[in-house]
Design an enzyme around this catalytic site. Structure first.
Site, PDB file in Angstrom:
ATOM      1  N   TYR A 160       0.711  -1.269   0.040  1.00 13.29           N
ATOM      2  CA  TYR A 160      -0.074   0.046  -0.040  1.00 13.29           C
ATOM      3  C   TYR A 160       0.996   1.108   0.100  1.00 13.29           C
ATOM      4  O   TYR A 160       0.532   2.287  -0.466  1.00 13.29           O
ATOM      5  CB  TYR A 160      -0.955  -0.115   1.180  1.00 13.29           C
ATOM      6  N   LYS A 167      -3.452   8.492   2.847  1.00 10.42           N
ATOM      7  CA  LYS A 167      -4.370   8.121   3.915  1.00 10.42           C
ATOM      8  C   LYS A 167      -4.181   8.719   5.157  1.00 10.42           C
ATOM      9  O   LYS A 167      -5.115   9.238   5.748  1.00 10.42           O
ATOM     10  CB  LYS A 167      -4.914   6.687   3.643  1.00 10.42           C
TER      11      LYS A 167
HETATM   12  P1  NAD Z   1     -12.663   3.596  -7.970  1.00  8.21           P
HETATM   13  O1  NAD Z   1     -11.488   3.310  -8.974  1.00  8.21           O
HETATM   14  O2  NAD Z   1     -13.811   2.896  -8.446  1.00  8.21           O
HETATM   15  O3  NAD Z   1     -12.554   4.941  -7.453  1.00  8.21           O
HETATM   16  C1  NAD Z   1     -11.280   5.683  -7.462  1.00  8.21           C
HETATM   17  C2  NAD Z   1     -11.765   7.020  -8.049  1.00  8.21           C
HETATM   18  O4  NAD Z   1     -10.895   7.952  -8.160  1.00  8.21           O
HETATM   19  C3  NAD Z   1     -12.335   6.992  -9.667  1.00  8.21           C
HETATM   20  O5  NAD Z   1     -13.610   7.274  -9.869  1.00  8.21           O
HETATM   21  C4  NAD Z   1     -11.254   7.732 -10.307  1.00  8.21           C
HETATM   22  O6  NAD Z   1     -11.933   8.298 -11.493  1.00  8.21           O
HETATM   23  C5  NAD Z   1     -10.994   9.047  -9.279  1.00  8.21           C
HETATM   24  N1  NAD Z   1      -9.852   9.548  -9.729  1.00  8.21           N
HETATM   25  C6  NAD Z   1      -8.512   9.264  -9.818  1.00  8.21           C
HETATM   26  N2  NAD Z   1      -7.623  10.134 -10.001  1.00  8.21           N
HETATM   27  C7  NAD Z   1      -8.414  11.300 -10.239  1.00  8.21           C
HETATM   28  C8  NAD Z   1      -8.288  12.806 -10.687  1.00  8.21           C
HETATM   29  N3  NAD Z   1      -7.123  13.249 -10.883  1.00  8.21           N
HETATM   30  N4  NAD Z   1      -9.427  13.547 -10.546  1.00  8.21           N
HETATM   31  C9  NAD Z   1     -10.552  13.207 -10.098  1.00  8.21           C
HETATM   32  N5  NAD Z   1     -10.856  12.030  -9.846  1.00  8.21           N
HETATM   33  C10 NAD Z   1      -9.884  11.097  -9.778  1.00  8.21           C
HETATM   34  O7  NAD Z   1     -12.106   2.751  -6.656  1.00  8.21           O
HETATM   35  P2  NAD Z   1     -12.820   2.588  -5.227  1.00  8.21           P
HETATM   36  O8  NAD Z   1     -12.399   1.512  -4.758  1.00  8.21           O
HETATM   37  O9  NAD Z   1     -14.092   2.907  -5.182  1.00  8.21           O
HETATM   38  O10 NAD Z   1     -11.946   3.717  -4.566  1.00  8.21           O
HETATM   39  C11 NAD Z   1     -12.846   4.927  -4.074  1.00  8.21           C
HETATM   40  C12 NAD Z   1     -12.261   5.372  -2.722  1.00  8.21           C
HETATM   41  O11 NAD Z   1     -12.297   4.393  -1.786  1.00  8.21           O
HETATM   42  C13 NAD Z   1     -10.763   5.652  -2.572  1.00  8.21           C
HETATM   43  O12 NAD Z   1     -10.470   6.844  -1.946  1.00  8.21           O
HETATM   44  C14 NAD Z   1     -10.097   4.515  -2.168  1.00  8.21           C
HETATM   45  O13 NAD Z   1      -8.770   4.848  -1.601  1.00  8.21           O
HETATM   46  C15 NAD Z   1     -11.128   4.010  -1.083  1.00  8.21           C
HETATM   47  N6  NAD Z   1     -10.897   2.860  -0.475  1.00  8.21           N
HETATM   48  C16 NAD Z   1     -11.264   1.785  -1.404  1.00  8.21           C
HETATM   49  C17 NAD Z   1     -10.952   0.430  -1.003  1.00  8.21           C
HETATM   50  C18 NAD Z   1     -11.043  -0.751  -1.661  1.00  8.21           C
HETATM   51  O14 NAD Z   1     -10.610  -1.950  -1.160  1.00  8.21           O
HETATM   52  N7  NAD Z   1     -11.555  -0.568  -2.669  1.00  8.21           N
HETATM   53  C19 NAD Z   1     -10.920   0.038   0.625  1.00  8.21           C
HETATM   54  C20 NAD Z   1     -10.841   1.430   1.680  1.00  8.21           C
HETATM   55  C21 NAD Z   1     -10.957   2.605   0.730  1.00  8.21           C
HETATM   56  O1  0WE Z   2      -7.144   2.736  -1.704  1.00 10.66           O
HETATM   57  C1  0WE Z   2      -6.926   2.077  -2.438  1.00 10.66           C
HETATM   58  C2  0WE Z   2      -6.661   1.804  -3.884  1.00 10.66           C
HETATM   59  C3  0WE Z   2      -5.944   3.103  -4.238  1.00 10.66           C
HETATM   60  C4  0WE Z   2      -5.221   3.035  -5.467  1.00 10.66           C
HETATM   61  C5  0WE Z   2      -5.354   1.992  -6.454  1.00 10.66           C
HETATM   62  C6  0WE Z   2      -4.561   2.121  -7.737  1.00 10.66           C
HETATM   63  C7  0WE Z   2      -4.489   0.791  -8.659  1.00 10.66           C
HETATM   64  C8  0WE Z   2      -4.183   1.204  -9.899  1.00 10.66           C
HETATM   65  C9  0WE Z   2      -4.321   4.284  -6.124  1.00 10.66           C
HETATM   66  N1  0WE Z   2      -3.984   4.319  -7.187  1.00 10.66           N
HETATM   67  C10 0WE Z   2      -3.927   3.194  -7.884  1.00 10.66           C
HETATM   68  N2  0WE Z   2      -3.156   3.319  -9.031  1.00 10.66           N
HETATM   69  C11 0WE Z   2      -3.396   2.541 -10.011  1.00 10.66           C
HETATM   70  O2  0WE Z   2      -2.485   2.526 -11.276  1.00 10.66           O
HETATM   71  N3  0WE Z   2      -7.321   0.668  -1.850  1.00 10.66           N
HETATM   72  C12 0WE Z   2      -7.709   0.899  -0.241  1.00 10.66           C
HETATM   73  C13 0WE Z   2      -7.657  -0.656  -2.470  1.00 10.66           C
HETATM   74  C14 0WE Z   2      -6.372  -1.151  -2.050  1.00 10.66           C
HETATM   75  O3  0WE Z   2      -5.160  -0.794  -3.123  1.00 10.66           O
HETATM   76  C15 0WE Z   2      -3.975  -1.511  -2.363  1.00 10.66           C
HETATM   77  C16 0WE Z   2      -4.502  -2.302  -1.365  1.00 10.66           C
HETATM   78  C17 0WE Z   2      -5.836  -1.962  -1.204  1.00 10.66           C
HETATM   79  C18 0WE Z   2      -6.652  -2.648  -0.082  1.00 10.66           C
HETATM   80  C19 0WE Z   2      -2.788  -1.612  -2.819  1.00 10.66           C
HETATM   81  C20 0WE Z   2      -1.708  -2.533  -2.194  1.00 10.66           C
HETATM   82  C21 0WE Z   2      -2.219  -3.446  -1.256  1.00 10.66           C
HETATM   83  C22 0WE Z   2      -3.424  -3.220  -0.661  1.00 10.66           C
END
Ligand code: NAD
Ligand code: 0WE
Length: 260
Positions: A160, A167
């Site tokens: 991460y 974060k």
């Molecule tokens: P996602 O890819 O669907 O959402 C990420 C969003 O960020 C996308 O809509 C993308 O367009 C947007 N984004 C990236 N760069 C941008 C920019 N320059 N301007 C505007 N928007 C931009 O994935 P997700 O998992 O739904 O992530 C949403 C949030 O939830 C994030 O903050 C992520 O860190 C958080 N999160 C995700 C998880 C998980 O396991 N998926 C767990 C905890 C927190």
């Molecule tokens: O916040 C996240 C993901 C955020 C994210 C994911 C990507 C993948 C594609 C940010 N930037 C990028 N850039 C890319 O090019 N999470 C909480 C989901 C997540 O991501 C991980 C996790 C978990 C959980 C990455 C490594 C280890 C665990």
């Protein structure tokens, strides 16, 4: 989740959502929950994703659908101008945006470049501050700002890396924003969600293994669902959370409380 049986906790409220990329986005399940509870919806999207986002926004009868790259002050200005023109005041802001360069989500954190750090922190953390600054003058009393975080903010999660640092900055920003905006009656909170399969998590090496690891150990013995997160966002957006600000609320099946 049978949302139709839920109260109309957000009747008459207006919500602006950042972070819908597709139907698996956490921002999309939050949007469905807020909309089902009676909120009027608005969306911003990364310009390249218009063809994915517009049909989803239209499903919820969105009144605002604006392109916005959060690294651009001009885009942010335009998005909030659109809110002011269309709605005047609004009530709920959802920040579900994160990005780090792929190469910074593998290997050693110690190898993070200056540019990789800047990109991750700017898109994933500063953007909340930039949004809050523009949103606050347009928000009604009892407004609610919600950001998405992850446990990697406070403990080391393999790979991460710089996103963990981003974060941490996001969660700290939630507290400083809550202190600033509390006097205007605006609450600022984060949801720390357990891992969920989305665009941002699929393609992460070992992600499926992580889901199994959490489900084996979390008190609830399961992974969290999109619905779990949507319902918690509904709570934070509504007056049910009227006394809650500056908090990080875990929607993680209880994983974070375990020690061994
Ligand atoms: P996602 O890819 O669907 O959402 C990420 C969003 O960020 C996308 O809509 C993308 O367009 C947007 N984004 C990236 N760069 C941008 C920019 N320059 N301007 C505007 N928007 C931009 O994935 P997700 O998992 O739904 O992530 C949403 C949030 O939830 C994030 O903050 C992520 O860190 C958080 N999160 C995700 C998880 C998980 O396991 N998926 C767990 C905890 C927190
Ligand atoms: O916040 C996240 C993901 C955020 C994210 C994911 C990507 C993948 C594609 C940010 N930037 C990028 N850039 C890319 O090019 N999470 C909480 C989901 C997540 O991501 C991980 C996790 C978990 C959980 C990455 C490594 C280890 C665990």
């Amino acid at each position: 989740m049978d949302l139709s049986k839920m109260g109309k906790f957000l009747e008459g409220k207006k919500a602006l959502i950042f972070g819908v990329a597709n139907e698996r986005s956490i921002a999309w399940s939050i949007s469905k929950a807020l909309s089902e509870a009676g909120a009027t919806m608005g969306f911003t999207y990364v310009p390249a994703l218009e063809s994915r986002v517009r049909p989803l926004a239209e499903q919820l009868n969105a009144e605002i659908i604006e392109p916005c790259d959060v690294t651009s002050d001009e885009d942010l200005d335009k998005s909030f101008k659109a809110v002011e023109d269309k709605w005047g005041k609004f009530d709920i802001l959802v920040h579900a945006v994160a990005f780090a360069n792929r190469e910074d989500l593998e290997g050693r954190f110690v190898d993070t470049s200056r540019e990789g750090w800047r990109i991750a922190l700017e898109i994933s953390a500063y953007s909340l501050v930039a949004m809050a600054k523009r949103a606050a003058p347009l928000m009604n009393e009892n407004g609610s700002i919600i950001a998405m975080s992850y446990y990697g903010a406070e403990k080391v999660i393999p790979n991460y890396n710089v996103m963990g640092v981003a974060k941490s900055a996001l969660e700290s920003s939630v507290r400083y924003l809550a202190a600033d905006l509390g006097v205007e009656g605006i609450r600022v909170n984060a949801i720390s969600a357990g891992p969920i399969k989305t665009l941002a998590s699929s393609g992460i090496a070992g992600f499926k293994k992580m889901l199994g690891y959490v489900a084996d150990r979390a008190p609830l013995r399961r992974n969290v669902t999109q619905e779990d997160v949507g319902l918690n966002a509904l709570y934070l957006a509504s007056d049910l959370a009227s006394g809650v600000t500056g908090e990080v609320i875990y929607v993680d099946s209880g994983y974070n409380i375990t020690g061994m």
